[in-house]
Design a protein around this motif. Structure first.
Motif, short mmCIF file in Angstrom:
data_model
loop_
_atom_site.label_atom_id
_atom_site.label_comp_id
_atom_site.label_asym_id
_atom_site.label_seq_id
_atom_site.Cartn_x
_atom_site.Cartn_y
_atom_site.Cartn_z
N ILE A 13 4.70 -19.10 13.07
CA ILE A 13 5.46 -20.31 12.69
C ILE A 13 6.87 -19.87 12.36
N ASN A 14 7.84 -20.62 12.84
CA ASN A 14 9.22 -20.36 12.45
C ASN A 14 9.92 -21.70 12.29
N LEU A 15 9.99 -22.18 11.07
CA LEU A 15 10.64 -23.46 10.78
C LEU A 15 11.72 -23.16 9.76
N VAL A 16 12.96 -23.15 10.24
CA VAL A 16 14.07 -22.78 9.37
C VAL A 16 14.82 -24.05 8.98
N GLY A 17 14.66 -24.43 7.73
CA GLY A 17 15.33 -25.65 7.24
C GLY A 17 16.84 -25.48 7.32
N GLY A 18 17.53 -26.55 7.63
CA GLY A 18 18.99 -26.48 7.73
C GLY A 18 19.46 -26.20 9.15
N ASP A 19 18.76 -25.32 9.83
CA ASP A 19 19.11 -25.03 11.23
C ASP A 19 18.28 -25.88 12.18
N PHE A 20 17.08 -26.14 11.76
CA PHE A 20 16.18 -26.96 12.59
C PHE A 20 15.65 -28.08 11.69
N TYR A 21 15.87 -29.32 12.11
CA TYR A 21 15.48 -30.45 11.26
C TYR A 21 14.03 -30.80 11.51
N TRP A 22 13.18 -30.03 10.88
CA TRP A 22 11.75 -30.22 11.09
C TRP A 22 11.18 -31.23 10.09
N TYR A 23 11.97 -31.58 9.09
CA TYR A 23 11.59 -32.69 8.19
C TYR A 23 12.83 -33.56 7.98
N PRO A 24 12.65 -34.82 7.66
CA PRO A 24 13.81 -35.73 7.56
C PRO A 24 14.78 -35.23 6.48
N SER A 25 16.02 -35.01 6.89
CA SER A 25 16.99 -34.41 5.97
C SER A 25 18.29 -35.21 5.99
N PRO A 26 18.97 -35.26 4.87
CA PRO A 26 20.30 -35.86 4.86
C PRO A 26 21.31 -34.86 5.43
N ILE A 27 22.52 -35.34 5.68
CA ILE A 27 23.49 -34.44 6.31
C ILE A 27 23.91 -33.30 5.38
N MET A 28 24.15 -33.65 4.15
CA MET A 28 24.51 -32.62 3.17
C MET A 28 23.40 -32.61 2.14
N GLU A 29 22.63 -31.63 2.20
CA GLU A 29 21.46 -31.64 1.33
C GLU A 29 21.80 -31.00 -0.02
N ASP A 30 21.47 -31.74 -1.07
CA ASP A 30 21.54 -31.17 -2.41
C ASP A 30 20.18 -30.61 -2.74
N VAL A 31 20.12 -29.95 -3.84
CA VAL A 31 18.82 -29.42 -4.25
C VAL A 31 17.88 -30.58 -4.57
N ALA A 32 16.69 -30.52 -4.03
CA ALA A 32 15.68 -31.55 -4.29
C ALA A 32 14.38 -30.86 -4.68
N LYS A 33 13.49 -31.69 -5.21
CA LYS A 33 12.19 -31.15 -5.60
C LYS A 33 11.26 -31.24 -4.37
N PHE A 34 10.55 -30.18 -4.09
CA PHE A 34 9.64 -30.18 -2.95
C PHE A 34 8.21 -29.90 -3.42
N ASP A 35 7.30 -30.63 -2.79
CA ASP A 35 5.88 -30.43 -3.11
C ASP A 35 5.11 -30.55 -1.78
N LEU A 36 4.71 -29.41 -1.21
CA LEU A 36 4.12 -29.42 0.12
C LEU A 36 2.68 -28.91 0.08
N ASN A 37 1.80 -29.65 0.74
CA ASN A 37 0.44 -29.14 0.97
C ASN A 37 0.33 -28.80 2.46
N VAL A 38 0.19 -27.54 2.72
CA VAL A 38 0.25 -27.11 4.13
C VAL A 38 -1.12 -26.64 4.62
N THR A 39 -1.51 -27.17 5.77
CA THR A 39 -2.73 -26.68 6.41
C THR A 39 -2.31 -25.78 7.57
N SER A 40 -2.73 -24.54 7.52
CA SER A 40 -2.36 -23.61 8.60
C SER A 40 -3.41 -22.50 8.69
N ASP A 41 -3.56 -21.94 9.90
CA ASP A 41 -4.48 -20.81 10.07
C ASP A 41 -3.78 -19.48 9.80
#
Lengths: 505, 297
Positions: free
Chosen positions: A376-404
C-alpha cells in the motif's frame, strides 16, 4: 502422448543450445543475480533478462529444429504430425518447468532470510509466470515456423521474429495494455525503475497481458495443428475458436484500457469555500481496492451553497450524505462539489462513501500509488485518497483500517486503528525492513540500509543549512523514518508530525 | 505362430496418376520380396502397408484383422524400416529403442529385458549408449532393423534393406532378416536381385502398369522364364550387330574375344542364333529381366 513428450524432452535436452543457455544462466546467476536475491526477490526476475533471452533462443531453435526434421520411422510410429507437434510443445514445456524449478531452488537457497514467506512466494510465482509465458510464446513461434517453412530456414525466421518483437517492445511501458502485451515474455519492469517496496502487484492488467500472450500462443499452435493434421474433425475448431475469441476479447479490453498515470493536480485555479475540518472518521478497507466510508465534521466560516473537496477521480462515489440526508454532488477532475445550503458558523456532518482500484504509475511506468493485499502506498497531500480541502490544517483523525498487510503510518497504529492529529494521513505497507537506531525507527526497503539512509539525510541537511527550509528535518523533529514513493516533483525528505518521509528514487 | 497377410484390391492414385492398381496378394511367415522397376509404386505399397499412406480403396488384413479400417493402426503388430533410416543425432540408440517400445505400448515390466535381448541380438552393445549421430552406416542400419523388431511384430516391412551397405554388412543384414522372418511376415522392397535370390520365400513383382505382374516363389518365376531363354557363344565383334536382332539379357566374357550371351526367345522374335541351346542355369536376375521385357513386348 506423455511417452512421446518424454522422448522429445531428451532430444531437446541433449542439445548444445541447452548447454549454452544453462552456462549463460549459471554464470549470470552466480556472478550477478545472486546479489539481487539479498535485496529483492522481484529484482531477480527483472535482472534475469539475459538468461531469459538465451533460454528463449534455445527454445526457438530446438522446437523449430525438432519440428522441421522429418523421419519416416517416426511418421510410422506417430502417424499424425499433429501428435508430434503437441509432443514437442509439451517436451519444451517440461524443459521449461525443469529450468524454472532449478531457478526456484536457487531463489530459495540464496534469498534474504528476512523476506516474509508471502513475499518469497509472490516472487517465485512472478518468476514462473514470466518464464512460462515467454517460453510458451517462443515454442509456438518455433513450432509454427517449422511447420510452415519445413527446413532449417525456419530457425532463422523464428529468431528473426523473436528479435523483432524484442526490438519493438524494448523500452518503457506504454499506457496501453495492447502495446505492452508483447513484452509479457519478459518482466514488465525490465526496462523501468522498479519499486522494490511494492514488488509486483498482481493486478488485472498484470494477468491480462500474460493472458493475451498465452491466448496468442494457443491460437498459433492450434492453427498450426489444424494446418498439419491429416484428419479434420469438427472438434479441432473448438480450441482455435476459443483462443481467438479470448485473444480478441483481451485485445478489445486492452484497447479500451489505459493505465492510470500520475498527473499533478492544478488546484491553484480552484476556489474553495471557507470551512474548517474538525474531525475525520473513516472505515477504510484496503484489501484489494480502496473503500472508504468517511465522516467529516465541518465548521463553516461563511454561507455557501457548495462544499468542495479534492478527491482523486479514480474513485467512484457511492453516496454523499449531509447530516444524514442525501444531497446532490458533482465529481469531476478530482473535485467533489456537494450542492447544499451551508450557513455561516454552522457545523455539519458529511458522510462520503467511495471506492476504487488504486494503481497509479509514474510516467516511467513504475508503481507510485497503490493498494493491494500486500503493498500500500497512500501519501496524503500528494495523492487525494480521502476528501481533503485545498489547504489542510491539522485535524483529528480516527481510522479503522481493514488490511491484510502490515501497515505503517505517520499516525500511531494499534490493531488497524489509526488515531491522532495531523494535516495529512499517509499509509504504507510492502516489502519493508525495520530497524531502530537510537530513538529513531527506520522502515525501509531491503535495497537500502539505515547507514545509507542516515548519510543521505546528512548530505541533504548540509544542503539545507544554507537556507532556512526544513527546520524539522534539520532539527531531527522525528522519531520515525518511512521510505516511500511519491512524485518526483515532491521533496526528497519531508516531515509530517513525528515522521520523516524519505522518497525512494 | 503362422501369420497371414491378405492384401485385397488396393488402389491408390495421386491426382489422376494411378500408382497402385487393384493390387491383391496373400502371404504367410517368411521373406516376401516386392520387386519392380523404379517408379512402379513399391514404396507407395510399403507406405500403405505401414499405415503412413491411406489407399483410395482396398483392404489389408493381418491375421484377419483389418489394418486400414481400425481407428488407430496397430503399430505394436507391425515393424517398419524405411529406406532412409535416420533419427535425431543427439539421442542415444537406447533412448530411441526405448521410445519405440513405449510408443508400441508394450508391457512396461518387460521393457528392460526385451531391449537387452534386442540389443544383444543385433550386436549393438558397443554403441547403444552412444548418440545416433556417431553411428556408422552399418550400425545405423542395424539399429533400424532392431527398432522394427521390437515387440516381435507379426508383420515387418523393410524398404530397400541393403542399400548403402558394403558387401560384408549386406550378408550380415540378410542373415538378420532371415532370422526374424522365421516368426513373422517380412516384406522387403528391393531392386537388388541378389537380396531376393538368396533369402526370399516369395516374390511379388509390380509391373510397369502399376499392377501385379507376378506372385509366386523364385523357382516358379524361373520355371516360367526358362523355356524362353537361350544361350550361345559369339565373337565379340558381332555383339552390337546382334543387339538389333535379339534381346540380350546377360553377357559373359570368355577367352579369345568370345562372349557367352543369354537372350530371350519370344513368340515375336523368330531369330534363333546359331549354336543356341536352352539355358540350363537360369538365375533369378535372368528370369526377372525376362519378365520385365516380356511385359513390354
Amino acid at each position: 502422448m506423455l511417452k512421446s513428450s518424454l522422448f522429445y524432452t531428451k532430444v531437446s535436452l541433449k542439445n548444445v543450445y541447452f548447454i549454452v543457455a544453462m552456462i549463460v544462466t549459471l554464470l549470470d546467476v552466480f556472478t550477478r543475480l545472486i546479489d539481487t536475491l539479498d535485496v529483492s526477490i522481484f529484482s531477480y526476475t527483472k535482472y534475469f533478462l539475459i538468461p531469459f533471452i538465451f533460454f528463449h533462443i534455445y527454445l526457438l531453435i530446438t522446437s523449430s529444429s525438432m519440428m522441421h526434421q522429418e523421419f519416416q520411422v517416426l511418421s510410422f510410429l506417430e502417424k499424425e504430425k499433429g501428435k508430434k507437434m503437441i509432443a514437442i510443445v509439451f517436451a519444451n514445456i517440461f524443459v521449461t518447468i525443469g529450468f524454472g524449478l532449478l531457478s526456484v531452488l536457487i531463489m530459495l537457497i540464496f534469498k534474504n532470510p528476512l523476506f516474509s514467506s508471502s513475499t518469497v512466494l509472490m516472487g517465485i510465482g512472478h518468476f514462473l509466470i514470466i518464464l512460462m509465458t515467454g517460453s510458451v510464446f517462443a515454442i509456438s513461434i518455433g513450432v509454427s515456423m517449422a511447420t510452415l517453412i519445413r527446413n532449417e530456414l525456419s530457425i532463422v525466421v523464428s529468431l528473426a521474429i523473436y528479435g523483432l518483437i524484442i526490438a519493438i517492445t524494448y523500452g518503457n511501458l506504454s499506457d496501453n495494455l495492447i502495446l505492452n502485451f508483447l513484452q509479457a515474455f519478459l518482466s514488465d519492469d525490465t526496462f523501468i525503475v522498479f519499486n522494490e517496496i511494492a514488488g509486483v502487484l498482481f493486478t488485472k492488467e498484470y494477468f491480462a497481458d500474460k493472458l493475451v500472450v498465452l491466448c496468442l500462443s494457443v491460437l498459433i499452435l492450434s492453427m498450426t495443428y489444424f494446418f498439419i493434421s491429416s484428419i479434420k474433425r469438427k472438434k479441432y475448431f473448438i480450441i482455435p475458436t476459443l483462443s481467438l475469441v479470448a485473444f480478441s476479447s483481451l485485445i478489445i479490453y486492452g484497447l479500451n484500457h489505459q493505465y492510470d498515470f500520475y498527473q499533478m493536480m492544478d488546484v491553484e485555479k480552484t476556489t474553495f469555500e471557507e470551512y474548517k475540518i474538525g474531525e475525520y472518521k473513516m472505515q477504510l478497507d484496503l484489501r484489494r481496492k480502496l473503500e472508504n466510508k468517511t465522516q467529516i465534521q465541518i465548521a463553516f466560516n461563511e454561507n455557501s451553497d457548495t462544499l468542495s473537496f479534492l478527491l482523486d477521480s479514480i474513485f467512484t462515489i457511492e453516496h454523499v450524505l449531509v447530516n444524514g440526508q442525501t444531497v446532490e454532488y458533482t465529481f469531476l477532475d478530482n473535485l467533489l462539489v456537494i450542492h447544499d445550503y451551508f450557513t455561516k458558523d454552522s457545523t455539519v456532518n458529511v458522510e462520503i462513501h467511495y471506492r476504487g482500484k488504486v494503481d497509479i504509475k509514474k510516467d516511467i511506468g513504475s508503481n507510485l500509488f497503490y493498494v493491494s493485499p500486500y503493498a500500500i502506498n497512500l501519501v496524503g497531500g500528494d495523492f487525494y485518497w480521502y476528501p481533503s480541502p485545498i489547504m489542510e490544517d491539522v485535524a483529528k483523525f480516527d481510522l479503522n483500517v481493514t488490511s491484510d498487510a502490515k501497515l505503517y503510518s505517520n499516525l500511531p497504529i494499534s490493531d488497524g486503528h489509526l488515531q491522532g492529529d495531523t494535516r495529512y494521513v499517509s499509509i504504507f505497507a510492502g516489502i519493508y525492513n525495520e530497524q531502530t537506531d537510537g530513538n529513531i525507527r527506520y522502515i525501509y526497503p531491503f535495497t537500502m540500509s539505515v547507514e545509507r539512509i542516515k548519510s543521505t539525510i546528512s548530505a541533504i541537511i548540509d544542503e539545507y543549512n544554507a537556507t532556512d527550509e526544513n527546520i524539522e528535518v534539520k532539527n531531527k523533529y522525528y522519531n520515525q523514518v518511512i521510505v516511500g514513493t511519491w512524485p518526483i516533483e515532491g521533496d526528497l525528505l519531508k516531515v509530517e508530525d513525528s515522521t520523516l518521509y524519505f522518497r525512494l528514487d | 505362430m503362422e501369420n497371414q497377410l491378405r492384401v485385397k484390391n488396393l488402389y491408390y492414385k495421386v491426382g489422376k496418376r494411378e500408382i497402385i492398381k487393384n493390387f491383391s496378394f496373400n502371404c504367410t511367415n517368411g521373406i516376401i520380396a516386392l520387386l519392380g522397376n523404379n517408379g512402379v509404386g513399391k514404396s507407395t505399397m510399403m507406405n500403405i502397408l505401414a499405415g503412413i499412406l491411406r489407399p483410395h480403396s482396398g483392404e489389408v488384413y493381418l491375421n484377419e484383422e483389418s489394418l486400414l479400417s481400425r481407428r488407430s493402426y496397430p503399430i505394436e503388430k507391425v515393424g517398419y524400416l524405411p529406406q532412409m533410416f535416420d533419427m535425431y543425432n543427439n539421442v542415444t540408440g537406447y533412448d530411441f529403442l526405448s521410445y519405440v517400445y513405449d510408443v508400441k505400448k508394450l508391457p512396461s515390466q518387460d521393457k528392460k529385458q526385451h531391449l537387452k535381448q534386442i540389443v544383444e541380438e543385433f550386436a549393438l552393445q558397443e554403441v547403444i549408449r552412444k548418440k545416433i549421430g556417431k553411428y556408422s552406416g552399418g550400425y545405423k542400419r542395424r539399429l533400424g532393423i532392431a527398432q522394427a523388431v521390437i515387440g516381435y511384430p507379426d508383420l515387418i516391412i523393410v524398404d530397400e534393406p541393403t542399400v548403402g551397405l558394403d558387401p560384408e554388412q549386406r550378408i550380415a543384414f540378410r542373415e538378420l532378416l532371415s532370422r526374424i522372418s522365421l516368426h513373422s511376415i517380412t516384406i522387403i522392397s528391393t531392386h537388388i536381385i541378389e537380396d531376393v535370390e538368396l533369402y526370399s520365400d516369395k516374390l511379388i513383382i509390380i509391373g510397369n502398369d502399376h499392377d501385379l505382374l507376378f506372385d509366386g516363389t523364385v523357382n516358379e518365376l524361373i520355371d516360367i522364364a526358362k523355356p524362353h531363354l537361350l544361350m550361345t557363344v559369339i565373337d565379340k565383334g558381332k555383339l552390337n550387330e546382334l543387339r538389333d536382332k535379339v534381346l540380350i539379357i546377360e553377357e559373359k566374357r570368355m577367352a579369345d574375344d568370345l562372349i557367352q550371351i543369354k537372350y530371350m526367345l519370344h513368340e515375336e522374335t523368330t531369330t534363333v542364333l546359331d549354336n543356341s541351346s536352352q539355358v540350363r542355369e537360369v538365375s533369378l536376375e535372368n528370369a526377372y529381366i525376362y519378365f520385365q521385357h516380356a511385359q513390354n513386348l
